[in-house]
Design an enzyme around this catalytic site. Structure first.
Site, PDB file in Angstrom:
ATOM      1  N   GLU A  27      -9.592  -9.572   7.032  1.00 47.70           N
ATOM      2  CA  GLU A  27      -9.359 -10.213   5.674  1.00 47.70           C
ATOM      3  C   GLU A  27      -9.943 -11.169   5.413  1.00 47.70           C
ATOM      4  O   GLU A  27      -9.614 -12.555   5.448  1.00 47.70           O
ATOM      5  CB  GLU A  27      -7.736 -10.318   5.566  1.00 47.70           C
ATOM      6  CG  GLU A  27      -7.141 -10.606   4.267  1.00 47.70           C
ATOM      7  CD  GLU A  27      -5.585 -10.948   4.187  1.00 47.70           C
ATOM      8  OE1 GLU A  27      -4.885 -10.544   3.206  1.00 47.70           O
ATOM      9  OE2 GLU A  27      -5.065 -11.515   4.954  1.00 47.70           O
ATOM     10  N   GLU A  39       4.589 -12.506   7.253  1.00 49.37           N
ATOM     11  CA  GLU A  39       3.376 -13.332   7.450  1.00 49.37           C
ATOM     12  C   GLU A  39       3.529 -14.649   6.838  1.00 49.37           C
ATOM     13  O   GLU A  39       4.142 -14.879   5.727  1.00 49.37           O
ATOM     14  CB  GLU A  39       2.154 -12.700   6.628  1.00 49.37           C
ATOM     15  CG  GLU A  39       0.877 -13.442   6.854  1.00 49.37           C
ATOM     16  CD  GLU A  39      -0.206 -12.640   5.997  1.00 49.37           C
ATOM     17  OE1 GLU A  39      -0.019 -12.242   4.758  1.00 49.37           O
ATOM     18  OE2 GLU A  39      -1.361 -12.946   6.390  1.00 49.37           O
TER      19      GLU A  39
HETATM   20  O1  LIG Z   1      -3.008 -13.694   1.923  1.00 50.63           O
HETATM   21  C1  LIG Z   1      -2.751 -13.082   3.116  1.00 50.63           C
HETATM   22  O2  LIG Z   1      -3.263 -13.664   4.057  1.00 50.63           O
HETATM   23  C2  LIG Z   1      -2.279 -11.859   3.021  1.00 50.63           C
HETATM   24  O3  LIG Z   1      -2.437 -11.383   4.199  1.00 50.63           O
HETATM   25  C3  LIG Z   1      -1.721 -11.098   2.041  1.00 50.63           C
HETATM   26  O4  LIG Z   1      -1.623  -9.768   2.332  1.00 50.63           O
HETATM   27  C4  LIG Z   1      -0.147 -11.508   1.794  1.00 50.63           C
HETATM   28  O5  LIG Z   1       0.131 -12.788   1.174  1.00 50.63           O
HETATM   29 MG   LIG Z   2      -3.208 -12.385   5.639  1.00 52.87          MG
END
Ligand SMILES: O=C(O)C(=O)[C@@H](O)CO
Ligand SMILES: [Mg+2]
Length: 258
Positions: free
Chosen positions: A240, A143
């Protein structure tokens, strides 16, 4: 229609970590992801998943010393043994959790250090991980992180990650596209989605600029979700984000997708 995964590191923080599985299931999620499972025995986490009918779809390798500014050790020259211990441990957890994908954390490149050396170290450790994971059908994702969140991380743009995926040259190493970071750094998200579609294996979402629910801010997520359908994306979409207030109260956007 995208398969949404609740990110239990950022969502449902109203309750202790082990109670977030139930909270996610109650809210209608079938899939979960979170940063790190290692504070708990893998069997205990698997029991939670089973109890609530959830599937774990992603977690990360260990980050190293966060207090010292680290964010992964797999790209740090001289830390290969530690990186491989992290990879072996991640595999143990992935097998018990029946998790199909692990994010291998790269690392921060301190100013003045050779980015090329960090990149090569990461490539070598990713090849080690690829070989270890391959017999079990477990995939690796990388990522790119925007400087707003992690300054000097090895991969800032999708092209940084794509270059490494290309150089690693293994068929179980893919891209995790976090639209929050991508919008911070690159924008042009529909064209970006088209460009990376062949290596896209995990997606994460949050609003920009505030990293809240995907129903505010400068990204038109319904359009992005249609775009993911249009390219035939079969992976998961990790939520997220930091809820504006109560997690469940902020899930209005999710009602049409569950
Ligand atoms: O910060 C983010 O975006 C993430 O997905 C973490 O899991 C990995 O740095
Ligand atoms: Mg992330």
């Amino acid at each position: 229609m995208p398969k949404f995964a609740a990110n239990l590191t950022m969502m449902f923080t109203e309750v202790p970590f082990l109670d977030r599985f139930e909270a996610a299931a109650r809210a209608g999620f079938k899939y979960v992801e979170y940063l790190w499972p290692y504070d708990y025995p893998a069997q205990e986490l698997k029991a939670k998943l089973n109890l609530h009918g959830l599937k774990q779809v992603l977690f990360n390798s260990l980050p190293g010393n966060i207090a010292a500014g680290e964010w992964g050790v797999s790209a740090i020259p001289g830390r290969e043994e530690e990186s491989r211990r992290h990879i072996d441990l991640a595999l143990e957890y992935a097998l018990v959790l029946e998790c199909p994908t692990v994010l291998i954390m790269g690392g921060v490149v301190p100013p003045g250090q050779s980015r090329a050396k960090y990149k090569q170290t990461f490539i070598d450790n990713l090849r080690y991980a690829s070989e270890k994971f391959k017999p079990h059908g477990i995939n690796i994702v990388l990522e790119a992180l925007s400087p707003q969140v992690k300054e000097n991380y090895l991969m800032k743009t999708q092209d940084d990650a794509l270059e490494i995926i290309d150089l690693v040259n293994r068929d179980n190493v893919f891209l995790q596209l976090d639209y929050y970071h991508a919008q911070n750094v690159e924008g042009n998200l529909a064209r970006l989605t088209d460009r990376v579609k062949n290596v896209l294996y995990h997606v994460q979402i949050a609003s920009v600029p505030d990293r809240h629910e995907p129903d505010e801010g400068e990204i038109n997520y319904p359009f992005i979700f249609n775009k993911l359908d249009e390219i035939g994306y079969q992976g998961y979409v990790g939520c997220e984000y930091n809820p504006r207030s109560d997690t469940a109260a902020g899930l209005g956007w999710f009602q049409t997708y569950k």
